[in-house]
Design a protein around this motif. Structure first.
Motif, PDB file in Angstrom:
ATOM      1  N   ASP A  12      45.228  22.332  38.392  1.00  0.00           N
ATOM      2  CA  ASP A  12      46.403  21.688  37.975  1.00  0.00           C
ATOM      3  C   ASP A  12      46.114  20.211  38.757  1.00  0.00           C
ATOM      4  OD1 ASP A  12      48.807  20.709  37.864  1.00  0.00           O
ATOM      5  OD2 ASP A  12      49.767  22.193  38.761  1.00  0.00           O
ATOM      6  N   ASN A  39      48.208  18.010  38.955  1.00  0.00           N
ATOM      7  CA  ASN A  39      49.476  17.455  39.381  1.00  0.00           C
ATOM      8  C   ASN A  39      49.702  17.782  40.904  1.00  0.00           C
ATOM      9  OD1 ASN A  39      50.050  15.704  37.030  1.00  0.00           O
ATOM     10  ND2 ASN A  39      50.339  17.950  36.016  1.00  0.00           N
ATOM     11  N   GLN A  82      48.049  17.409  28.605  1.00  0.00           N
ATOM     12  CA  GLN A  82      48.829  17.906  29.737  1.00  0.00           C
ATOM     13  C   GLN A  82      48.154  18.872  30.410  1.00  0.00           C
ATOM     14  OE1 GLN A  82      52.390  19.968  28.596  1.00  0.00           O
ATOM     15  NE2 GLN A  82      52.896  20.663  30.437  1.00  0.00           N
TER      16      GLN A  82
END
Length: 254
Positions: free
Chosen positions: A36, A38, A191
């Motif tokens: 991930d 982020n 994403q």
């Protein structure tokens, strides 16, 4: 004692292995997803009371650069680390040596390790269907063995693991996923890409310089619109056929 499940698993094979291990090791754990992009990995710090189960795939006999960089941002705080290296039936080469060095430099205490097999993330015919029922039983046994030794105070911090220093060279693979005509530009791949190699405003494209060939975009595309060059895939499969053949066993290191 808190248990943390730290895993880099773009296509799910490594997480499948580590889930089998973790579920037998402890009833509750906190997941930290190294894929991930982020997350602020520098915000993660642990203590000597914690146990961190760190699971990574072997990419060309090395720790994936992305996972390595994110682990280096963490503060281990002398937490006890169990290392899990997952590979697609070829070899793990220097992955354990590198992972141990990374974790020790980030102040983790490496106490045990497991090498396990999962279906190859690019050439799916190698180790197809693994981890299977036999693997699940063995991973559960490994977890119970490590946990019982921890509880009995019989774990040593001087864990000896296979691997060479300097590590073997790895410069990635030339197989880069591309979008086909079935792409509807939904943006899910952009994403979820661990390294941001797919532009959000143009998800049918791939930045081949950033791409680490993890194959996550292929694994999660709901329209099966992403694929790799078939000729390159066939040539790579032929090259690895001998090395990836046969049945490889899981291993426990204490």
């Amino acid at each position: 004692m808190s248990v943390y499940h730290i895993v880099f698993s773009p296509t799910g094979g490594t997480k499948k292995v580590s889930d089998l291990f973790v579920s037998s090791f402890h009833a509750e754990s906190t997941l930290i997803d190294l894929s991930d992009r982020n997350l602020d990995f520098s915000s993660f710090s642990f203590s000597s009371e914690d146990i961190c189960i760190v699971s990574v795939p072997s990419y060309g006999g090395r720790v994936p650069d992305t996972a390595a960089a994110r682990l280096r941002l963490m503060d281990g705080g002398q937490a006890r680390a169990i290392l899990i290296v997952v590979y697609g039936n070829r070899a793990y080469d220097d992955t354990f040596a590198e992972l141990k060095d990374i974790l020790q430099n980030s102040h983790f205490s490496c106490i045990a390790a497991v090498a396990a097999i999962a279906e190859h993330s690019i050439m799916r015919q190698f180790a197809a269907g693994r981890p299977d029922a036999k693997d699940a039983k063995e991973l559960a046994h490994f977890a119970e063995t490590i946990r019982s030794q921890i509880d009995a105070g019989q774990i040593s911090a001087n864990l000896d693991l296979p691997g060479n220093r300097p590590y073997r060279e790895y410069h990635g693979v030339p197989i880069k996923p591309q979008a086909g005509k079935a792409c509807i530009r939904c943006g899910l791949c952009a994403q979820k890409c661990p390294v941001g190699a797919i532009p959000a405003d143009s998800p049918s494209k791939t930045d081949t310089e950033k791409c680490i060939s993890c194959m996550r975009c292929i694994a999660l595309c709901p329209h099966k619109a992403r694929s790799v060059n078939k000729a390159l895939l066939a040539a790579s499969s032929l090259k690895l056929k001998k090395a990836c053949g046969g049945y490889k066993e899981n291993e426990l290191f204490l």
